[in-house]
Write an enzyme that holds these catalytic residues in place. Structure first.
Site, PDB file in Angstrom:
ATOM      1  N   HIS A  10     -69.871  62.766  46.609  1.00 13.60           N
ATOM      2  CA  HIS A  10     -69.449  63.297  46.816  1.00 13.60           C
ATOM      3  C   HIS A  10     -70.344  64.568  47.024  1.00 13.60           C
ATOM      4  O   HIS A  10     -72.250  64.635  46.675  1.00 13.60           O
ATOM      5  CB  HIS A  10     -68.696  64.164  45.633  1.00 13.60           C
TER       6      HIS A  10
HETATM    7  P1  TYD Z   1     -66.524  63.213  38.217  1.00 13.53           P
HETATM    8  O1  TYD Z   1     -66.744  64.426  40.024  1.00 13.53           O
HETATM    9  O2  TYD Z   1     -66.018  61.809  39.419  1.00 13.53           O
HETATM   10  O3  TYD Z   1     -67.676  62.634  38.230  1.00 13.53           O
HETATM   11  P2  TYD Z   1     -68.810  62.301  38.998  1.00 13.53           P
HETATM   12  O4  TYD Z   1     -69.379  63.125  39.620  1.00 13.53           O
HETATM   13  O5  TYD Z   1     -69.857  62.304  37.705  1.00 13.53           O
HETATM   14  O6  TYD Z   1     -68.924  60.812  39.464  1.00 13.53           O
HETATM   15  O7  TYD Z   1     -65.404  63.305  38.185  1.00 13.53           O
HETATM   16  C1  TYD Z   1     -64.777  62.650  37.104  1.00 13.53           C
HETATM   17  C2  TYD Z   1     -62.774  63.497  36.386  1.00 13.53           C
HETATM   18  O8  TYD Z   1     -63.882  64.689  35.401  1.00 13.53           O
HETATM   19  C3  TYD Z   1     -62.428  64.247  37.590  1.00 13.53           C
HETATM   20  O9  TYD Z   1     -60.891  63.562  37.816  1.00 13.53           O
HETATM   21  C4  TYD Z   1     -62.678  65.284  37.607  1.00 13.53           C
HETATM   22  C5  TYD Z   1     -62.839  65.661  36.180  1.00 13.53           C
HETATM   23  N1  TYD Z   1     -63.733  66.463  36.230  1.00 13.53           N
HETATM   24  C6  TYD Z   1     -63.860  67.875  35.770  1.00 13.53           C
HETATM   25  O10 TYD Z   1     -62.696  68.421  35.390  1.00 13.53           O
HETATM   26  N2  TYD Z   1     -64.595  69.304  35.500  1.00 13.53           N
HETATM   27  C7  TYD Z   1     -65.767  68.763  36.599  1.00 13.53           C
HETATM   28  O11 TYD Z   1     -66.668  69.476  35.328  1.00 13.53           O
HETATM   29  C8  TYD Z   1     -66.390  67.499  36.135  1.00 13.53           C
HETATM   30  C9  TYD Z   1     -68.232  67.193  36.695  1.00 13.53           C
HETATM   31  C10 TYD Z   1     -65.165  66.385  36.594  1.00 13.53           C
END
Ligand code: TYD
Length: 147
Positions: free
Chosen positions: A53
């Site tokens: 992302h």
């Molecule tokens: P995600 O953005 O997919 O994690 P990464 O970028 O590490 O692969 O996030 C996974 C889940 O956690 C998603 O449902 C959103 C939640 N999340 C939060 O609630 N707060 C946060 O600060 C982050 C990074 C994720």
């Protein structure tokens, strides 16, 4: 015109003595922003790709406080791969940069600092949408013109 800031590899001071190492990170001093959010990722094996992302607002500093991982940085028109392999090393990732974290070692603990609290609306999770947004934004950085 290029409005996207470049990624920076950071080496933090190690305040070591016979008791071990100590690394201190203060917002707006050792990194370019005040810290509003901290999260950390562990237990991801070598087949996992995280991230995938870009963010409209959030900037990040990634630090492997234990173990190793790789970060693929994608500006839309150029890419680079940075290995995080030392607890006093970080990567500063400005906004509007596509990133993927992968190749986590078993002992990897990836600490992430950010300037904003979580807001799912500012996450761009579709790569084609990212490409069209950075074209509007002024174009992605190229490695050769980042300085
Ligand atoms: P995600 O953005 O997919 O994690 P990464 O970028 O590490 O692969 O996030 C996974 C889940 O956690 C998603 O449902 C959103 C939640 N999340 C939060 O609630 N707060 C946060 O600060 C982050 C990074 C994720």
């Amino acid at each position: 015109m290029n409005n996207i800031k470049k990624v920076e590899v950071m080496k933090f001071n190690q305040l070591g003595d016979e008791r071990g190492h100590l690394v201190v990170i203060e917002g707006c001093k050792d990194i370019p922003f005040e810290i509003s959010r901290i999260f950390y990722i562990y237990g991801s094996d070598t087949s996992v790709i995280r991230g995938q992302h870009a963010n409209k607002d959030s900037e990040f500093v990634l630090i492997n406080v234990s173990g190793k991982s790789k970060v693929k940085i994608d500006y839309g028109n150029s890419q680079e791969i940075i290995e995080l392999s030392e607890p006093h090393m970080g990567i500063y990732i400005p906004k509007m940069i596509w990133k993927e974290m992968y190749d986590f070692s078993e002992d990897s603990v990836l600490l992430v600092l950010s300037n904003f609290k979580y807001n799912s609306d500012e996450y761009i999770r579709d790569y084609n949408e990212y490409l069209s947004l950075i074209n509007e934004y002024g174009g992605g950085s190229k490695n050769e013109d980042q300085s």
